[in-house]
Structures are given as C-alpha cells and as structure tokens.
Design an enzyme around this catalytic site. Structure first.
Site, PDB file in Angstrom:
ATOM      1  N   THR A 204       4.491   3.211   0.760  1.00 40.58           N
ATOM      2  CA  THR A 204       3.708   1.951   1.503  1.00 40.58           C
ATOM      3  C   THR A 204       2.585   2.313   1.801  1.00 40.58           C
ATOM      4  O   THR A 204       1.717   3.872   2.240  1.00 40.58           O
ATOM      5  CB  THR A 204       4.261   1.387   2.719  1.00 40.58           C
ATOM      6  OG1 THR A 204       5.802   1.545   2.311  1.00 40.58           O
ATOM      7  CG2 THR A 204       3.384   0.644   3.743  1.00 40.58           C
ATOM      8  N   VAL A 233      13.767  -6.249  -0.894  1.00 39.65           N
ATOM      9  CA  VAL A 233      12.362  -5.817   0.747  1.00 39.65           C
ATOM     10  C   VAL A 233      13.270  -5.239   0.718  1.00 39.65           C
ATOM     11  O   VAL A 233      14.255  -5.154   1.787  1.00 39.65           O
ATOM     12  CB  VAL A 233      12.989  -7.759   0.992  1.00 39.65           C
ATOM     13  CG1 VAL A 233      11.631  -7.545   1.436  1.00 39.65           C
ATOM     14  CG2 VAL A 233      12.478  -8.627  -0.313  1.00 39.65           C
ATOM     15  N   THR A 255       5.826   3.627   7.226  1.00 45.13           N
ATOM     16  CA  THR A 255       6.349   3.921   5.785  1.00 45.13           C
ATOM     17  C   THR A 255       7.179   4.998   6.174  1.00 45.13           C
ATOM     18  O   THR A 255       7.763   5.732   6.766  1.00 45.13           O
ATOM     19  CB  THR A 255       4.817   4.750   5.674  1.00 45.13           C
ATOM     20  OG1 THR A 255       4.815   5.214   4.555  1.00 45.13           O
ATOM     21  CG2 THR A 255       4.252   5.479   6.418  1.00 45.13           C
ATOM     22  N   GLY A 256       7.692   5.061   4.442  1.00 49.17           N
ATOM     23  CA  GLY A 256       9.041   5.944   3.810  1.00 49.17           C
ATOM     24  C   GLY A 256      10.131   5.481   3.564  1.00 49.17           C
ATOM     25  O   GLY A 256       9.714   3.767   3.281  1.00 49.17           O
TER      26      GLY A 256
END
Length: 344
Positions: A204, A233, A255-256
């Site tokens: 991301t 998703v 993020t991750g």
C-alpha cells in the site's frame, strides 16, 4: 479654550488616535493569528514489505517526491485533506508502487484497487474498493466523501459513479514487469502471508498531514497483493483499519498484511494509545507489536498527532517513508534509518 490657545483640533486628534489604535490592534491580531498557526507536517509511506533492492532507490525517491508535493500544498495554505490527496496521487502515478499505475494483478490477472481518505475535522470519509480502471482511486474516494451521502462504493457501483462525475477510464495501469511477475507467480497456494513476506509481495501507499489550522487527514491507496482472490478487500478502504483521522488525536495510514490489520483495527488502535497519552512512536510500536503477538501479522504505520508529533514505524523488512516539517525532510527504508535533508 485650550484647544484654541494651542492651535489643536481635538476632533482630528481623536480620529488620528483611534486610527492608530485600530492599526495597532490589527497588527497585534495578525501576530496572534500567526502565532496560532500550526507548523504543518506531512508524512508518506510507500508500503511495508520485503522491498527488493531493484525497487529500493525508486521507492525512496518516490516517497520524497510525494512528501514535497504534499508539503507544497500545505505551505500554500491548503488543507490537510488537499495535501494527503496530492501526495497519494503522486504515489499512484509512480509505477514503483502498488497503487494506480503500479497495481498488482489478482488471480485472474485483473486490477482491483482500494482507497480511503478521511478528514479529521469532521470525520467525513470516502472509500472505494475493487475499482478496476481508475488511475487515481484516492480522488474517487474523495468524491465519494464530498459528493454522496455514503462512505464506500465498490466495484461496478464505484465505476458507475466515476463515469457520472467525469473521472476518465484508465486502461494502462499494468506495467510490463508486473505482467511478467504475475505470470511467474501464477498461484495463490502459498497464501497472502507467505507472498507478503517475500519479494513477490507488494503493498500500500499512504499519507497523513497536519495543516496550519490544526486539522489532520489521512489517505491510503493500494492494488492489494498479487494473486489475491477476485473481490478480496484488505484493510486499506476500511475506516479504522487502513486509515483514520480525528482532530482530537491525530491521523494514521497503515500498510502491511491487510487481514491482520483488519483483525486489530490498527489505525484506530494506534490513536487509542495516543488518546491515553502515548507519543506517536510509542503508540505505533505498541500497536504493531500487539498485532504481531495476537495475529502474527507484520506491517507499518505513519502517524501525525494534532500537535505535530509524527512517526513512521514498521515491523517488516523495509518500508519506504518520508516526512516534511519546517523544511526538514526525513526519510528512510531500512529499520532505524532516519536520513535528513534541509530544504530551502
């Protein structure tokens, strides 16, 4: 009588004095407003994952450029929402990142993009999920926030909305390198965690900002992970997971490993710790550690508090990040890195 003796026109004198007092008041008010203006901050990330050496230089250069773009918006009096949208658009347009023009492909070889944006002043939020042909999903998410009564639109509905408001279709989002990498990997059998923690992963982008009026905002955007199931998703467009912003505490972009971030609602968890008095760094560290211990997930987060305290923390091998505050550019890629540049 005294006025006649001294040759003084008291009416003119009083007008002069009132004018001078008004000027002094205006000057003092201007100074007070200037003192009350917050020192702006922007922090961006290009994804927490096992970034290969071949992408390292481009990733760092990209987040530095995005930070400068967002900082320019803030310096020109733009809002935090304007700044995070601008920064994330730069990252979406950069094929080094998994968002927009650098998106990875799902198991069917298709693009599916997710994004969120949130205004900390009002808690207004917009998000899109499983968007297939929009170059800048962060701007579509902002349109959802500002032009509809909803928070999230997905897939066909998001595309119909984009067409209705005149956002052009983009058919060039897949790079030649991604197409080759997808053909090589071509299997989801290892699961997202395994792929995420190798150089086959991809992740991301995001930004958080504090503007001169003390408002915060966040934005996050992604193409997901290569070979994900159709319709999957992750955390990115989910309020409280991929991002959250509240003037009462701060703003976070995560993020991750998306499934892990969703389980602990990472963005909101970080802000909860900040509301208990922890600094941005301590709050991010504690939350990432909890995610690792509780659900075995790795990731990263960028944070800015409503007072201007900021952090960029991660538990993956690498995360490209950059921040700008008072003309000092901080950036890094590897754990414990914090390089600085003074900007003019």
């Amino acid at each position: 009588m005294l006025a006649e003796i001294c040759g003084i026109d008291f009416k003119k004198q009083m007008v002069l004095r009132i004018g001078l007092a008004a000027s002094e008041d205006t000057f003092c008010l201007s100074q007070a407003r200037e003192r009350l203006r917050m020192k702006t901050v922007i922090v961006v990330h290009g994804g927490a994952w096992a970034i290969p050496d071949m992408l390292a230089e481009a990733s760092v250069a990209g987040v530095k450029t995005a930070a400068r773009a967002g900082d320019a918006v803030l310096k020109n009096g733009g809002s935090a929402v304007d700044a995070v949208e601008k920064a994330v658009r730069y990252l979406e347009d950069d094929p080094a990142f998994d968002a927009g023009h650098g998106a990875v492909l799902n198991i069917n070889g298709e693009v599916e993009l997710d994004s969120i944006i949130m205004d900390g002043k009002t808690l207004a939020t917009g998000a899109v999920a499983s968007v297939r042909n929009i170059a800048n999903p962060v701007s579509l998410a902002r349109a959802v926030m500002q032009k509809t009564d909803h928070v999230m639109l997905t897939d066909r509905g998001a595309s119909m909305f984009a067409e209705r408001i005149g956002i052009p279709v983009a058919d060039d989002l897949v790079t030649e390198l991604e197409r080759k990498d997808w053909e090589l990997s071509n299997s989801y059998k290892d699961g997202v965690k395994t792929l995420f923690n190798t150089q086959w992963g991809h992740d991301t982008v995001g930004a958080v900002a504090l503007d001169s009026l003390g408002n915060v905002a966040c934005a996050t955007s992604t193409g997901g992970i290569r070979n994900k199931m159709v319709g999957r998703v992750g955390d990115t467009p989910i309020i409280g997971s991929g991002g959250y912003a509240d003037n009462r505490s701060g703003a976070v972009s995560c993020t991750g490993h998306g499934e892990s971030i969703l389980k602990v609602t990472l963005a909101r968890l970080i802000l909860f710790h900040m509301e208990q008095g922890k600094s941005a760094t301590v709050a991010a560290d504690a939350s990432l550690q909890y995610m690792g211990e509780r659900v075995k997930g790795c990731g990263g987060a960028i944070v800015v508090s409503s007072s201007g305290d900021w952090a960029a923390n991660f538990t993956t091998e690498r995360m490209a990040w950059a921040s700008l505050k008072e003309n000092v550019l901080h950036y890094g890629l590897n754990p414990k890195e914090d390089f600085t540049e003074m900007l003019k």
